[in-house]
Design a protein around this motif. Structure first.
Motif, PDB file in Angstrom:
ATOM      1  N   CYS A  85      -6.846  82.670  46.319  1.00  0.00           N
ATOM      2  CA  CYS A  85      -6.362  83.102  47.679  1.00  0.00           C
ATOM      3  C   CYS A  85      -5.646  84.539  47.206  1.00  0.00           C
ATOM      4  O   CYS A  85      -5.247  84.592  46.366  1.00  0.00           O
ATOM      5  CB  CYS A  85      -4.679  81.808  47.240  1.00  0.00           C
ATOM      6  N   ILE A  86      -6.592  85.176  48.305  1.00  0.00           N
ATOM      7  CA  ILE A  86      -6.002  86.671  49.020  1.00  0.00           C
ATOM      8  C   ILE A  86      -4.955  87.112  49.559  1.00  0.00           C
ATOM      9  O   ILE A  86      -5.120  86.658  50.531  1.00  0.00           O
ATOM     10  CB  ILE A  86      -7.587  87.604  48.643  1.00  0.00           C
ATOM     11  N   ASP A  87      -3.952  87.952  49.093  1.00  0.00           N
ATOM     12  CA  ASP A  87      -2.831  88.095  49.785  1.00  0.00           C
ATOM     13  C   ASP A  87      -2.622  89.739  49.505  1.00  0.00           C
ATOM     14  O   ASP A  87      -3.657  90.534  48.964  1.00  0.00           O
ATOM     15  CB  ASP A  87      -1.681  87.315  49.668  1.00  0.00           C
TER      16      ASP A  87
ATOM     17  N   SER B  21      -0.580  90.835  47.957  1.00  0.00           N
ATOM     18  CA  SER B  21       0.739  90.953  46.227  1.00  0.00           C
ATOM     19  C   SER B  21       0.375  91.924  46.049  1.00  0.00           C
ATOM     20  O   SER B  21      -0.982  91.830  45.486  1.00  0.00           O
ATOM     21  CB  SER B  21       1.392  89.493  46.164  1.00  0.00           C
TER      22      SER B  21
ATOM     23  N   SER C 277      -2.625  90.589  43.162  1.00  0.00           N
ATOM     24  CA  SER C 277      -4.041  89.760  44.125  1.00  0.00           C
ATOM     25  C   SER C 277      -5.341  90.443  43.750  1.00  0.00           C
ATOM     26  O   SER C 277      -5.703  89.743  43.542  1.00  0.00           O
ATOM     27  CB  SER C 277      -4.269  90.238  45.229  1.00  0.00           C
ATOM     28  N   GLU C 278      -4.865  91.929  42.438  1.00  0.00           N
ATOM     29  CA  GLU C 278      -6.744  91.944  42.247  1.00  0.00           C
ATOM     30  C   GLU C 278      -6.524  90.851  40.932  1.00  0.00           C
ATOM     31  O   GLU C 278      -7.384  91.210  40.192  1.00  0.00           O
ATOM     32  CB  GLU C 278      -6.704  93.278  42.068  1.00  0.00           C
TER      33      GLU C 278
ATOM     34  N   CYS D 188      -8.474  88.279  41.862  1.00  0.00           N
ATOM     35  CA  CYS D 188      -9.489  88.480  42.338  1.00  0.00           C
ATOM     36  C   CYS D 188     -10.649  88.452  41.112  1.00  0.00           C
ATOM     37  O   CYS D 188     -11.283  87.821  41.322  1.00  0.00           O
ATOM     38  CB  CYS D 188      -9.986  89.512  43.291  1.00  0.00           C
TER      39      CYS D 188
ATOM     40  N   HIS E  89      -8.176  84.378  52.935  1.00  0.00           N
ATOM     41  CA  HIS E  89      -6.769  84.545  53.290  1.00  0.00           C
ATOM     42  C   HIS E  89      -6.473  84.350  54.324  1.00  0.00           C
ATOM     43  O   HIS E  89      -6.996  84.046  55.147  1.00  0.00           O
ATOM     44  CB  HIS E  89      -7.113  85.670  53.446  1.00  0.00           C
TER      45      HIS E  89
ATOM     46  N   LEU F 122      -8.369  93.616  52.602  1.00  0.00           N
ATOM     47  CA  LEU F 122      -7.653  92.432  51.555  1.00  0.00           C
ATOM     48  C   LEU F 122      -9.240  91.571  51.571  1.00  0.00           C
ATOM     49  O   LEU F 122      -9.607  92.136  50.242  1.00  0.00           O
ATOM     50  CB  LEU F 122      -6.649  91.374  51.755  1.00  0.00           C
TER      51      LEU F 122
ATOM     52  N   GLY G  95      -2.276  83.508  42.883  1.00  0.00           N
ATOM     53  CA  GLY G  95      -0.667  84.478  42.269  1.00  0.00           C
ATOM     54  C   GLY G  95      -0.130  83.170  41.550  1.00  0.00           C
ATOM     55  O   GLY G  95       0.966  82.620  43.037  1.00  0.00           O
TER      56      GLY G  95
ATOM     57  N   GLY H 146       3.905  84.879  45.094  1.00  0.00           N
ATOM     58  CA  GLY H 146       2.879  85.514  46.762  1.00  0.00           C
ATOM     59  C   GLY H 146       3.573  87.144  47.260  1.00  0.00           C
ATOM     60  O   GLY H 146       4.347  87.505  45.684  1.00  0.00           O
ATOM     61  N   GLU H 147       2.748  87.551  48.334  1.00  0.00           N
ATOM     62  CA  GLU H 147       3.122  88.576  48.643  1.00  0.00           C
ATOM     63  C   GLU H 147       5.141  88.429  49.247  1.00  0.00           C
ATOM     64  O   GLU H 147       5.504  87.720  49.751  1.00  0.00           O
ATOM     65  CB  GLU H 147       2.293  89.231  50.028  1.00  0.00           C
TER      66      GLU H 147
END
Length: 283
Positions: free
Chosen positions: A7-9, A11, A14-15, A18, A36, A83, A125, A128-129
């Motif tokens: 799950c990529i956002d 925040s 986020s890396e 990843c 996303h 992203l 994560g 989150g963002e």
């Protein structure tokens, strides 16, 4: 069950999410699916406001709001694509072989549930963002995800590096035995040192179960460091992971109420909320 949903956002971690997804995908030789989700805003719709403003202003304001909504939607879509592209570049740089990207116009929980039928692992994560890096409480979606999915979840914090060891909190109950089976069968935690830890409780024959579990893990090739502790469960586990410098925590989620709502045990929730280590929740 062929994909690692990651799950990529936007925040700060986020890396790291990843990197964790890439690690899991390579370890399990599965496809990395970068996800996303474009969350719906809480702004009222044009229809909601059509009867709340005067006739003279209504048309111009509604048209302006529609234009702004369209712009926000386009910006959210473009932002999400950037992203995902950045995460894709990271995965390629880490020699990840199979990578997919997807965007969903829904909440992250709904998006994960929609994709779960083909998921081997879910990576998300811890905060989150929109939350600061020192955010102590769980990100708003974490508990919902754990409650609703049946797939193991890896919760990632800042500074993820490839783990070499993990602590398994074993309490002798059925859910703990199930977690052990998932570890043996799953593959993600193979070739890592297992710190098998239990804290004395009221479970019958706990020591015997603990010894059997230690032997079972060793039979399947795990290097096991077993510790039988006494005291407060959360405090004992927290102290142990600090003293032994473990890299990851593994716990089971439990149990089920008569209302069919999943509730996490209090010590699991505490560990989720306060540990800074990557944490795997097995279902």
């Amino acid at each position: 069950m062929n994909k690692i949903i990651t799950c990529i956002d936007g925040s700060a971690i986020s890396e790291d999410v990843c990197h964790a997804g890439v690690w899991a995908a390579k370890k399990l030789d599965k496809t990395l699916l970068l996800l996303h989700a474009i969350e719906k805003t809480n702004c009222p719709s044009n229809q909601d406001l059509s009867g709340a403003i005067g006739l003279g202003a209504r048309s111009a304001l509604l048209n302006e709001m529609a234009s702004l909504d369209e712009q926000r939607g386009k910006m959210a879509l473009a932002y999400g694509k950037e992203l995902l592209e950045h995460a894709h570049e990271i995965a390629i740089s880490k020699n990840c072989a199979n990578i997919e990207k997807t965007q969903r116009h829904s909440g992250i929980v709904e998006a994960i549930c929609d994709l779960e039928s083909d998921a081997r692992f879910i990576v998300i994560g811890r905060a989150g963002e929109g939350h600061p890096e020192d955010f102590e409480a769980l990100g708003s979606h974490i508990e919902q995800v754990i409650r609703r999915v049946h797939t193991p979840v890896l919760i990632v914090n800042r500074g993820f590096t490839e783990p070499k060891s993990f602590m398994l909190a074993y309490d002798g109950r059925e859910t703990a035995d199930k977690a052990v089976r998932r570890i043996i069968e799953g593959g993600l935690l193979h070739n890592m040192t297992c710190h098998l830890v239990t804290v004395k409780n009221n479970e019958s024959d706990l020591q015997q179960k603990f010894k059997r579990t230690e032997a079972m893990l060793q039979e399947h090739g795990f290097e096991v460091k077993a510790s039988y502790l006494e005291g407060n469960i959360f405090d004992s586990l927290s102290a142990y992971k600090e003293e032994q410098n473990v890299d990851m925590v593994v716990m089971g989620a439990f149990s089920h109420s008569k209302l069919a709502t999943v509730f996490l045990g209090s010590n699991t929730l505490k560990m989720l909320g306060y540990t800074q280590l990557p944490l795997v929740v097995l279902r």
